[in-house]
Design a protein around this motif. Structure first.
Motif, mmCIF file in Angstrom:
data_model
loop_
_atom_site.group_PDB
_atom_site.id
_atom_site.type_symbol
_atom_site.label_atom_id
_atom_site.label_comp_id
_atom_site.label_asym_id
_atom_site.label_seq_id
_atom_site.Cartn_x
_atom_site.Cartn_y
_atom_site.Cartn_z
ATOM 1 N N ASN A 13 -15.930 60.383 41.630
ATOM 2 C CA ASN A 13 -14.746 60.724 42.421
ATOM 3 C C ASN A 13 -13.458 60.342 41.704
ATOM 4 O O ASN A 13 -12.444 61.024 41.840
ATOM 5 C CB ASN A 13 -14.797 60.041 43.789
ATOM 6 N N ALA A 37 -21.162 73.239 34.433
ATOM 7 C CA ALA A 37 -21.195 72.894 35.859
ATOM 8 C C ALA A 37 -20.133 71.857 36.204
ATOM 9 O O ALA A 37 -19.467 71.953 37.246
ATOM 10 C CB ALA A 37 -22.580 72.394 36.249
ATOM 11 N N MET A 38 -19.965 70.874 35.348
ATOM 12 C CA MET A 38 -18.963 69.842 35.599
ATOM 13 C C MET A 38 -17.544 70.415 35.478
ATOM 14 O O MET A 38 -16.653 70.052 36.243
ATOM 15 C CB MET A 38 -19.162 68.656 34.658
ATOM 16 N N GLU A 40 -16.754 73.519 36.171
ATOM 17 C CA GLU A 40 -16.586 74.310 37.394
ATOM 18 C C GLU A 40 -16.351 73.419 38.615
ATOM 19 O O GLU A 40 -15.757 73.854 39.597
ATOM 20 C CB GLU A 40 -17.792 75.220 37.602
ATOM 21 N N ALA A 41 -16.807 72.173 38.540
ATOM 22 C CA ALA A 41 -16.579 71.216 39.624
ATOM 23 C C ALA A 41 -15.181 70.596 39.550
ATOM 24 O O ALA A 41 -14.807 69.803 40.411
ATOM 25 C CB ALA A 41 -17.642 70.122 39.591
ATOM 26 N N TYR A 43 -13.704 69.047 36.593
ATOM 27 C CA TYR A 43 -13.463 68.059 35.547
ATOM 28 C C TYR A 43 -12.950 68.729 34.273
ATOM 29 O O TYR A 43 -13.342 69.845 33.954
ATOM 30 C CB TYR A 43 -14.751 67.302 35.217
ATOM 31 N N LYS A 127 -24.839 65.947 36.108
ATOM 32 C CA LYS A 127 -24.800 67.106 37.013
ATOM 33 C C LYS A 127 -25.628 66.830 38.268
ATOM 34 O O LYS A 127 -25.202 67.116 39.392
ATOM 35 C CB LYS A 127 -25.324 68.345 36.287
ATOM 36 N N HIS A 130 -23.864 64.217 40.352
ATOM 37 C CA HIS A 130 -22.723 64.825 41.016
ATOM 38 C C HIS A 130 -23.179 65.582 42.260
ATOM 39 O O HIS A 130 -22.583 65.450 43.336
ATOM 40 C CB HIS A 130 -21.972 65.761 40.047
ATOM 41 N N ALA A 131 -24.242 66.348 42.146
ATOM 42 C CA ALA A 131 -24.769 67.110 43.281
ATOM 43 C C ALA A 131 -25.271 66.178 44.392
ATOM 44 O O ALA A 131 -25.052 66.444 45.578
ATOM 45 C CB ALA A 131 -25.888 68.043 42.823
ATOM 46 N N ARG A 134 -22.236 64.394 46.495
ATOM 47 C CA ARG A 134 -21.229 65.214 47.189
ATOM 48 C C ARG A 134 -21.393 65.128 48.670
ATOM 49 O O ARG A 134 -22.314 64.995 49.302
ATOM 50 C CB ARG A 134 -21.291 66.688 46.761
#
Length: 134
Positions: A13, A37-38, A40-41, A43, A127, A130-131, A134
């Motif tokens: 976060n 993926a990170m 797109e999240a 970062y 990844k 992170h998932a 959330r």
């Protein structure tokens, strides 16, 4: 060898910039997929690989010490035997978190970095974490 899931959530976060050591420019490689993926999240990804010029239009750097500005997480996609050298660069640049991907770990490097006060995550996929947080 890693912080708790709640601590990992706090790390993710807070983080904004992730330097990805060993980031491949081949879309079928795990490092590429995880970094994408990170990105797109939300970062900012800094590719660290002397063998590529860029990744997703972002200029790559050869080593961690070539990065300008603060880095929140150094995410390592290299084999475990390379962690010592990467950790030495990490200490020189003074990033916040040293993160070695799933299957990548070195107990001695972990101990050395944590004794210096750094947060260290080893043998975990950023990844996936992170998932899960959330």
């Amino acid at each position: 060898m890693s912080p708790s899931r709640e601590q990992i959530k706090q790390i993710l976060n807070k983080a904004k910039r992730i330097a990805v050591v060993g980031l491949s420019d081949h879309p079928n490689r795990t490092s590429y997929m995880v970094a994408k993926a990170m990105k797109e999240a939300g970062y900012e990804i800094i590719p660290v690989n002397p063998l590529i010029k860029e990744w997703e239009g972002i200029r790559a750097v050869a080593t961690l010490t070539d990065i300008e500005g603060h880095v929140d997480i150094v995410n390592v996609f290299r084999r475990s035997e390379h962690l010592r050298e990467i950790a030495e660069q990490f200490v020189q640049m003074d990033a916040d978190v040293f993160w070695a991907q799933l299957g990548v770990y070195d107990e001695e490097v972990y101990r050395d970095l944590t004794e210096k006060g750094y947060t260290v995550v080893m043998d975990r996929c950023i990844k996936v974490e992170h998932a899960l947080t959330r």
